[in-house]
Design an enzyme around this catalytic site. Sequence first.
Site, PDB file in Angstrom:
ATOM      1  CG  HIS A 197      -2.162  -0.821   1.016  1.00  9.69           C
ATOM      2  ND1 HIS A 197      -2.981  -0.665  -0.078  1.00  9.69           N
ATOM      3  CD2 HIS A 197      -2.728  -1.814   1.752  1.00  9.69           C
ATOM      4  CE1 HIS A 197      -3.989  -1.513  -0.007  1.00  9.69           C
ATOM      5  NE2 HIS A 197      -3.865  -2.219   1.095  1.00  9.69           N
ATOM      6  CD  GLU A 440      -3.831 -18.304 -14.524  1.00  9.32           C
ATOM      7  OE1 GLU A 440      -3.003 -17.474 -14.099  1.00  9.32           O
ATOM      8  OE2 GLU A 440      -5.049 -18.249 -14.268  1.00  9.32           O
ATOM      9  CG  ASP A 464      -0.301 -18.286 -11.352  1.00 10.31           C
ATOM     10  OD1 ASP A 464       0.426 -18.510 -10.364  1.00 10.31           O
ATOM     11  OD2 ASP A 464      -1.368 -17.652 -11.270  1.00 10.31           O
ATOM     12  CB  CYS A 511      -3.143 -10.462 -17.492  1.00 10.82           C
ATOM     13  SG  CYS A 511      -4.583 -10.274 -18.559  1.00 10.82           S
TER      14      CYS A 511
END
Length: 598
Positions: A197, A440, A464, A511
């Site tokens: 964060h 993946e 992955d 992605c």
Amino acid sequence: MKRMEGNSLSIGLAKGVAVVLGYELQRTITLPSDDVSDPISRSNVSGECDRMDVALEKSKQDLQDLKSIATDNTSIASAIDLVSAHASMAGEIASLVKDRISHDLVGVEDALESVICQTVGRLTKIDNDYLRERETDVRDIGQRMKRHLMGMTATRLDELPENAIIVARELAPSDAIALANSGIVGIVTQVGGNLGHTAIIARSMGIPAVSGIANATQRITSGMTLLIDGDAGIVTAEPSEQELSEFDSRMAVANRESDTLQANHSDPATASTCQTLDGTDITLYGNVGLAADLDQVLHHGLAGVGLFRTEFLYLQSERRPDTESQRLLYEQMAARLGDRPLVIRTFDLGGDKLPPFLSQDENVDASSLSLRGLRFSLAEKDLLRSQLTAIVRVAQEADVKILFPMVIGGHDFSQAIAMVDEVVEECNAFKRPQIGAMIETPAALFCLVEILELADFIAIGTNDLTQYLLAADRELSAENDQVTAMHPAVLRAIHQIASAAKRWDCPVCVCGEEAGDPEFAEVLIGLGIRELSVTASRSEKLRTAIAKMDSTHASALALKAQDCRCPQEVRQMLRLATKNQMISNGPGRSIDAIESCS
């Protein structure tokens, strides 16, 4: 002059004066030994629980103050969700602490320490970069409550000098919010991940940030002049006059380019335009894990959201998310995107990624816990049906698509599609959203045809895919340069997928986070990929790089890369091609230059 190399958390250039924070988030507050080791009597349980309640209330007041800061500062308005999450998490931790006090008859400090350590330990073992970064949030909350238990005051972060650059071993997310109105121009830390964060807040504020600077608080002292190159992850302390002059020139150029980019992004017709030198269209989408990440997708003028990782919503929840709350969230996100698409990946849970409400549910089928992705979702039909219902309802009025994770083959994919059709009928919907499959796993490579027969689009998850193809532990191999999507085996797999998708006229998007690396993106374009979904903060650099590429030359480059034997050979070949390009001063890389790299 000290030149220090680290990792980029937030891109950009900054020049300022160092302010070294003299505390560490990971520091354990030392307690008197007798308080730590001695058990308490049953009669003292109520008093210790009351102390926890007081610390909780004071912590919540702190967080309310931070929420006010985030509300007043539009650049970090997304941090409001973070503060709310911290307040909720603090309540959950306090409840666990009181249970520990009552059950184990230990003091509140010991109980809090135990709960924090146990929670952090669980998070650090999760095979997901984003979720592992959440342990920083837990430690942040734990430290806040410890301070109140001990009657300590937090480090003051106001009254900073002009153009301050914060230097710390680790910066807590709450401290990053507190710094929003302080006028800081940069952040340098020893530890901290790209998905934490603190990094997200830095990017929202447009503040360059670099982590991974070894012994940062020892090598840098307050008052030093610092230069931060957030693009390259380089920090320079006490630069020479020449270095200062060159850096000032770079900052001036960067500011002019930023103004031009902002002007372009304000026009929806040109915001998502991205072309190679020879006119090949490349579409850039954004990856998001929280609704707040949309700020950056819109700020950088991306074509939409190519991957919304919804499992984070589940993993942060103590209760099963209901259909209506999910519908409202997706609806709000789709409304902000307007005509741009929102690709929602259904929850990728299972294995060591279990939300609290499932890990504590005695009715969960134990045999399904070893499954991942779509197969786990199909085992949790009620949870999946609820999410699909929310998505289908929003998709009636917006460009929303469904993406299923870790599809193995036609069998599991057809089951998922059948459930979507059932939900469409139950909702009396007039439109079925487009349905895609994440490729993946090695199994999916062998079942491509049966998947493509059913899919409206597909997405390649290089993270992955790399892990499973190369038989690697994702966490332990993070720093291993052998485990990378640049491995020839992974490149051949991507080429196989792209070629099959082209034959079936099926859109395909990459992605994985590595798609944001310009060097890797050029190889992907050469492999036939025309859609990339990346972290929004990396898109400007990627957009600029793509404009200098030639798709024909990229194809020759990708072909050569697949003939290499290891990632090192691929990188060496790319470096030599770049060098030859610079020597020839020609646009793009010449095919002759690429051929000379064998």
